[in-house]
Design a protein around this motif. Structure first.
Motif, short mmCIF file in Angstrom:
data_model
loop_
_atom_site.label_atom_id
_atom_site.label_comp_id
_atom_site.label_asym_id
_atom_site.label_seq_id
_atom_site.Cartn_x
_atom_site.Cartn_y
_atom_site.Cartn_z
N SER A 173 0.86 -1.17 0.00
CA SER A 173 0.00 0.00 0.00
C SER A 173 0.90 1.23 0.00
CB SER A 173 -0.93 0.01 1.22
OG SER A 173 -1.81 1.12 1.17
N HIS A 174 0.71 2.10 -0.98
CA HIS A 174 1.54 3.30 -1.05
C HIS A 174 0.81 4.40 -1.81
CE1 HIS A 174 2.38 1.70 -5.09
NE2 HIS A 174 2.70 2.96 -5.42
N VAL A 175 1.22 5.63 -1.54
CA VAL A 175 0.66 6.79 -2.22
C VAL A 175 1.69 7.31 -3.21
CG1 VAL A 175 -0.16 9.16 -1.95
CG2 VAL A 175 -0.78 7.43 -0.25
N ASP A 176 1.27 7.47 -4.44
CA ASP A 176 2.14 8.03 -5.47
C ASP A 176 2.30 9.52 -5.18
OD1 ASP A 176 3.27 9.14 -7.76
OD2 ASP A 176 2.28 7.73 -9.10
N PRO A 177 3.52 9.98 -4.88
CA PRO A 177 3.70 11.40 -4.53
C PRO A 177 3.39 12.35 -5.68
CG PRO A 177 5.82 10.29 -4.82
CD PRO A 177 4.78 9.23 -4.83
N LEU A 218 -3.69 6.46 -4.14
CA LEU A 218 -3.39 5.36 -3.23
C LEU A 218 -3.49 4.04 -3.98
CD1 LEU A 218 -2.94 4.11 -0.38
CD2 LEU A 218 -5.44 4.19 -0.10
N TYR A 219 -2.38 3.28 -3.99
CA TYR A 219 -2.32 1.97 -4.64
C TYR A 219 -2.24 0.90 -3.55
CZ TYR A 219 -1.29 4.37 -9.05
OH TYR A 219 -1.34 5.18 -10.17
N THR A 220 -3.15 -0.06 -3.60
CA THR A 220 -3.20 -1.10 -2.56
C THR A 220 -3.38 -2.47 -3.21
OG1 THR A 220 -4.22 0.46 -1.00
CG2 THR A 220 -4.33 -1.88 -0.45
#
Length: 251
Positions: free
Chosen positions: A46-50, A55-57
């Motif tokens: 799970s991370h957020v593309d700056p 939000l990719y999960t």
């Protein structure tokens, strides 16, 4: 050939609440009684593309599964593993863009793919996808009035590859005693029926069963949404943690 079907639905809840309910829908049967078939859920990444703020999960669900009785009757036990409850892994990926007000998800089974592969794709949005939204310059979700509704388009894709050469020699393990379902007999059986005919039958049976699953899924989401609206996010999560015997610090 791939059999597909598409449905549309509208939740009478704003987009931020619906996206939260999506991630909480399998949290606990206490929150969603329709999720009792989900044995476990693990977040793989799970991370957020700056650059985009999206939000990719990726999550992995382990679910109780029961192959449709019509499929169990149609196929040899070496392919279906026989009747009764089994467990199956489902891989779920999602992308959420809170600024633009949309979420895309995809779920696919990782087991029994030789018999049937099912892919569920969903698109959640603050505006319907039929083009009926007001025209004008695009605004971020925070720059326009919050819509009281969230529109969802769901597409199911069914594909059976039973009888294809790469699957002919990989029957599902079965606890049944060997009978007439060895690889050679299975190949002869498929030839007799016709691979395409069998594949289309399996896809059609699965598609017809989806109606009940869609209703339960929407009912479950509806329960989660109502509890979030009536009690608030913090209260709902605090109560769930209490039920699980976890320490809760009241504020």
């Amino acid at each position: 050939m791939v059999l597909t079907r598409t449905t549309n639905h509208t939740y009478s809840h704003p987009f931020p609440t619906v996206t939260l309910a999506f991630f909480l829908r399998y949290y606990s049967p206490h929150l969603n009684p329709f999720s009792s078939h989900v044995l476990s859920t693990d977040t793989i990444s799970s991370h957020v593309d700056p650059a985009t703020g999206r939000l990719y999960t990726t999550r992995l669900h382990l679910k109780k599964s029961r192959m449709p009785s019509a499929v169990v009757k149609l196929l040899p036990t070496s392919v279906t593993g026989g009747g009764g409850d089994k467990s199956s892994y489902v891989l779920e990926t999602s992308v959420v863009d809170m600024k633009e007000g949309w979420m895309r998800t995809e779920s696919r089974n990782l087991n029994y793919t030789g018999v049937l592969s099912v892919v569920e794709e969903q698109h959640y949005s603050t505006t319907p996808l039929d083009g009926s939204a007001p025209t004008g310059p695009a605004l971020s979700l925070s720059s326009r009035p919050l819509s009281p509704n969230t529109f969802v388009t769901t597409t199911f894709s069914y594909r059976s590859s039973l009888g294809n050469k790469k699957h002919d020699r990989t029957p599902v393990e079965s606890a049944e005693t060997p009978d007439d379902t060895g690889p050679r007999r299975l190949g002869s059986w498929i030839t007799g029926w016709g691979a395409n005919r069998i594949q289309r039958s399996i896809e059609s049976i699965a598609s017809n069963k989806t109606d009940d699953q869609i209703i339960k899924s929407r009912d479950g989401m509806g329960l989660v949404l109502e509890r979030l609206r009536n009690n608030g996010v913090v209260s709902v999560l605090r109560e769930l943690r209490r039920r699980e015997g976890k320490v809760v610090f009241d504020q």
